[in-house]
Every structure is written in C-alpha cells, then in structure tokens.
Design an enzyme around this catalytic site. Sequence first.
Site, PDB file in Angstrom:
ATOM      1  CB  SER A   1      10.632 -93.372  54.448  1.00 30.30           C
ATOM      2  OG  SER A   1      11.771 -93.619  53.654  1.00 30.30           O
TER       3      SER A   1
ATOM      4  CG  HIS B   1      12.306 -96.869  55.027  1.00 30.04           C
ATOM      5  ND1 HIS B   1      11.417 -96.329  54.129  1.00 30.04           N
ATOM      6  CD2 HIS B   1      11.735 -98.025  55.455  1.00 30.04           C
ATOM      7  CE1 HIS B   1      10.361 -97.117  54.029  1.00 30.04           C
ATOM      8  NE2 HIS B   1      10.526 -98.142  54.823  1.00 30.04           N
TER       9      HIS B   1
ATOM     10  CG  ASP C   1       7.399 -99.795  53.609  1.00 22.07           C
ATOM     11  OD1 ASP C   1       6.644-100.789  53.567  1.00 22.07           O
ATOM     12  OD2 ASP C   1       8.337 -99.682  54.431  1.00 22.07           O
TER      13      ASP C   1
END
Length: 365
Positions: A188, A215, A308
């Site tokens: 991310s 992401h 995540d």
Amino acid sequence: MASLPNTSARPRVVVADDSRLMRRILSDALSRQGFDVVAGAANGDEALAACNEHRPDAMTLDLHMPGLDGLGVLRALKAGKATSVPVIVVSAFSPAHGARAVDALAEGAFDLVAKPAMGESMDEFTKELARKVNDAADSGKARARRRLTPPTKPAKVTPLVNKPATPRAAAARPARTGGKKFVMIASSTGGPKALGELIPKLPSPLGSGSVIVQHMPPGFTASLATRLDGTSRLSVVEAKAGDAVDPKRLLLAPGGAHLRMENDGRVRLSDDAPMGGLRPRADLTIEDVAKIYGSNLLLVVLTGMGKDGLEGAKAVKKAGGRILVEAESTCVVYGMPRAVAEAGLADEILPLNELPAAIAREAGA
C-alpha cells in the site's frame, strides 16, 4: 480577553496547485476536516519556500505547474533543498498524468489522491484526501521521533515452524511444476517505490506464477504496470478478467476492482463494495490463492498503512503456506507488515534489499 483556540494539535498543511480554484477547493476541504492550511503555492518554487518558512506536517502537490513542476519539487526535497515534508500527490487521471503520478511515487511521494472527475462525489474525495494527508502527517512525525531515538540492537527473528498443510484435492488447484510456489505480494503506502526496487530483481520464470495487490486509485495501476514491466525480467501487466497465471508474468490488480482467483488459476474481477475503504482488498485475493495453492503459496507483505493482508495471512498459515514481511527499517509505513509480524504469522522479517533473493529461493525460481 478570551484566549485563542489551541491549534497546535491540528496537522499543518501546504497546498500546492497552479489553479487558484483548486487551491481554494483543497484548502476549504482540508480546513473542514480539521487541518490548518498554513500556505498555498502556485508553483514549485513557492511550494519549497512555504516548506522552509512554515515547516508543515504535510503538503498536497499538483504535478503540472509552471516553472518547477511537482516532480522537480519532489527531487528538490529528496536532495535536501527544502525542509523535508511528506507529500500527497493530487492529480487528475489520464494516461500521461497516470505515468507522471507513478513517477512521483517513485521519487518519494507518500501517496496519491485522484482529483474527482465531473459527476464524481466530492464527499468521497474529501474523505480520502483527509485520511491520506493525516496518515502522511503522522508518518512524518513518527520518522522524526525515530531519528531522535537512540538505535537499539534489532532482535533476532526466528523463523516460525509451519503446521502441516491441510490436504486438498488436486483437482481444485492449477497444475504446477516441481512444487514451485505461487507468489502473492501485498502493498500500500510506499508500495510503488518498494515494488520499483523489488520487482526488477526477481527472476523470470518465478515460481508457478505471481500477483500483486497494490492500493491505488482506478486508472493509475496501468501506469505502474507499464513502469515495472519496462525494468523487469518478468512481464508485468494490469490483470484482466480471464487472465491465467504464468511463471513468466506478474499480474497487477487494477485499481477500483477486487482481484479474485478461480480454482483453475484464472482471474475474476469483482466490483463488490470496497472493504475498509479499499478496492482492491488484498485479503480477498490472499484468501482465494490460499485455498487454491495451499502449502505451495508464498505471501509477501510490503510497506503500507493499515492491516490489509492480516486476515489473508491467517488463511495462508492455516493452509501451510509461507510468509515474508518487509522490515520496519525499510518501510515507508510499517503498518501492514507490523500487523502480520505482531500476530506471529511471519516466517521471516527482512529489509527490502534482502527480499528478492528470499522470494526467488522460497518460490523455487
């Protein structure tokens, strides 16, 4: 006389954009979310001067500005020509803009927010902008605290012993050769820069196939795939529905869609609602590939905000797979790796420069 409100706890932000209207929109949006916008800048030189004068906690940065542009600002900050500040790139999307935004992330920008297109929700844009600016400000403060803390000798990381994998029917998995592992990478905040260092050092073919969930806003992942493909031995492509895994190809989940994996090893893209504000969500992909590949799965968790990957990592360990996480020393944000490591799920915790060799070894390249 009444005292003025104490604003010292409010993150202080510089807004840099050559459009006066966009500076006003961004400044108003951030002010409503509780930030203290200390200066606006119409070009790169003004942005650097504002950083030196105000020492903000974060800066939003447009890339297309007259004179010194956004990339020039990032390079100047990296070279120490102004007070260091975490930068959130705020960019409209087009193929050209997407490529420049990925370049900006490679130059050290903290994160990226896409400017809303006509008809898109300003409320969603404002929430995402505020969240990422706040994350950037917190990260900058954390790095400053670490610089002031005397270094300690790192604890030795002892690899965990995997439990035996749960037996699974061979028909439920794609064919694989010689027990080679499928490689699943999750990242991310800070991920595009980390991937730019990691992926070019990986061999081709790699294991039985590989996929990345990073992401990013919709559209920008195609530019990231193109950038990685140009420097890597693996073929790196933005995944499309129906794509099959291939040891010589690395599939990148497209922004704005969850990447799901079918039992035959083919990609399915889902427009189901975001999970925890994320679409793609790495947990979903990891859980799919854990069911398919079982003990022949290698999960790699890189820099990123949040957790995540944690639920997915639990599924990987249950299936008997292996997990590598990036060490805090090289992470832009030690969030996703920390969540996995502190849950006791990591087999090894390694700095970024040691991960390519470890991945090649584990995957059976």
